[in-house]
Write a protein that holds these residues in place. Structure first.
Motif, short mmCIF file in Angstrom:
data_model
loop_
_atom_site.label_atom_id
_atom_site.label_comp_id
_atom_site.label_asym_id
_atom_site.label_seq_id
_atom_site.Cartn_x
_atom_site.Cartn_y
_atom_site.Cartn_z
N LYS A 1 -0.18 67.81 36.38
CA LYS A 1 0.32 67.23 35.57
C LYS A 1 1.75 68.01 34.79
CE LYS A 1 -3.12 64.12 34.83
NZ LYS A 1 -3.37 63.38 33.55
N LYS B 1 6.18 66.27 35.10
CA LYS B 1 6.74 65.58 33.77
C LYS B 1 7.92 65.41 33.55
CE LYS B 1 2.18 64.01 31.11
NZ LYS B 1 1.00 64.74 30.11
N LYS C 1 -1.82 55.79 35.51
CA LYS C 1 -2.40 56.95 34.11
C LYS C 1 -1.67 57.62 33.78
CE LYS C 1 -6.38 59.63 31.70
NZ LYS C 1 -5.34 60.83 31.58
N ASN D 1 1.75 56.23 32.76
CA ASN D 1 1.79 56.08 31.23
C ASN D 1 1.61 56.91 30.44
OD1 ASN D 1 0.82 53.26 30.95
ND2 ASN D 1 -0.10 53.60 31.79
N GLU D 2 0.74 57.81 30.63
CA GLU D 2 1.67 59.12 30.17
C GLU D 2 2.88 59.87 29.51
OE1 GLU D 2 -1.17 62.59 31.18
OE2 GLU D 2 -2.81 60.90 31.39
N ASP E 1 5.02 57.78 27.72
CA ASP E 1 4.96 57.74 26.41
C ASP E 1 5.51 58.92 25.60
OD1 ASP E 1 2.58 55.84 26.13
OD2 ASP E 1 1.18 56.85 25.14
#
Length: 282
Positions: free
Chosen positions: A164, A168, A242, A245-246, A249
């Protein structure tokens, strides 16, 4: 500084395409010059679709496979130093016929979204940088449907099941590049992911749904978790939602969510008018 880049993101069936088109219409009504680039646009200024990458030696090897299409490939390719970019889908559209299998298979293996993740990241990040430099020289508003979050997540998570944090980092790297454009990210969301995806499946050609399910379940994340069929695809989409959305943020840029669960066109348009006026009317 006015927003020069509006990005519309969301999961399949959420209403991204409709929202992006509405934004274009609203800005046009406000006498603001704007241009919309939809998902899959073969002439996208910041991303790649239907483009293969080759080093010089690799491209020379590709040319050795054909006499008939050598001139066409040479004319169609663009270069940046020793990097060769072949927009093969544009070429096929222009010549009006499909390239031979031996040629198209070799080209497809070098599609930028088939390359290893690190190489894909480097090429895509570089193109976003070149787009940003170009966009700063005019007053046009660019509207991008997807490609900012969706494509990094798709290649990073769906295809390669990468960590992840790496995915990101991919998106936040793009965010840093476009920060000078004062970007606005509009994320279209749905309360019921299963309903919205099944709606998309019913409305789109079977070839789309078959290809989507195969892509989501036969490699990377889906394969690692043993997901199959529509149900498995929904499991992958839940995980994607999920992660997205991370990422949302984390992003330090202007962003807003629109809930489109009712698929109410008038309501969506009203929300978008309010958002556009808040950004372009002072």
């Amino acid at each position: 500084m006015n927003t020069q880049l509006i990005i519309v993101e969301g999961l399949p069936g959420s209403g991204k395409s409709t929202a992006a088109q509405l934004i274009l219409e609203i800005l046009t009504e406000m006498n603001i010059e704007a241009q919309l680039f939809k998902e899959g646009d073969l002439n996208h200024p910041a991303d790649y679709d239907g483009v293969a990458y080759f080093s010089k030696s690799e491209f020379d090897e590709l040319l050795s496979l054909t006499e008939e299409f050598r001139d066409i490939l040479n004319v169609g390719v663009t270069t940046q130093g020793n990097d060769y970019f072949l927009p093969y889908r544009v070429i096929e559209n222009e010549i009006g016929l499909k390239l031979p299998d031996v040629l198209s298979n070799t080209i497809y293996k070098n599609d930028i979204y088939e390359l290893p993740l690190n190489q894909n990241m480097n090429l895509v990040v570089d193109k976003w940088g070149r787009f940003t430099e170009s966009a700063l020289n005019n007053q046009k508003v660019y509207i991008f449907e997807c490609c900012f979050i969706q494509n990094p997540v798709t290649v990073g998570m769906i295809k390669y099941d990468s960590p992840k944090e790496k995915i990101k980092h991919y998106v936040t790297s793009l965010a840093k590049i476009i920060a000078c454009l004062n970007p606005l990210l509009i994320y279209i969301e749905q309360d019921d992911l299963e309903f919205s995806f099944n709606k998309a499946v019913k409305e789109r050609p079977k070839e789309w749904s078959d290809g989507f399910v195969n892509y989501y379940t036969s490699q990377g994340y889906g394969k690692e978790h043993g997901y199959i069929g529509i149900d498995g695809t929904l499991q992958v989409l839940q995980a994607r939602a999920k992660l997205e959305n991370e990422i949302l943020d984390l992003l330090e840029l202007d962003k807003v969510k629109i809930n489109n669960s009712s698929y109410g066109l008038d309501r969506c348009r009203s929300e978008l008018i309010h958002i556009m006026r808040s950004h372009y009317v002072r």
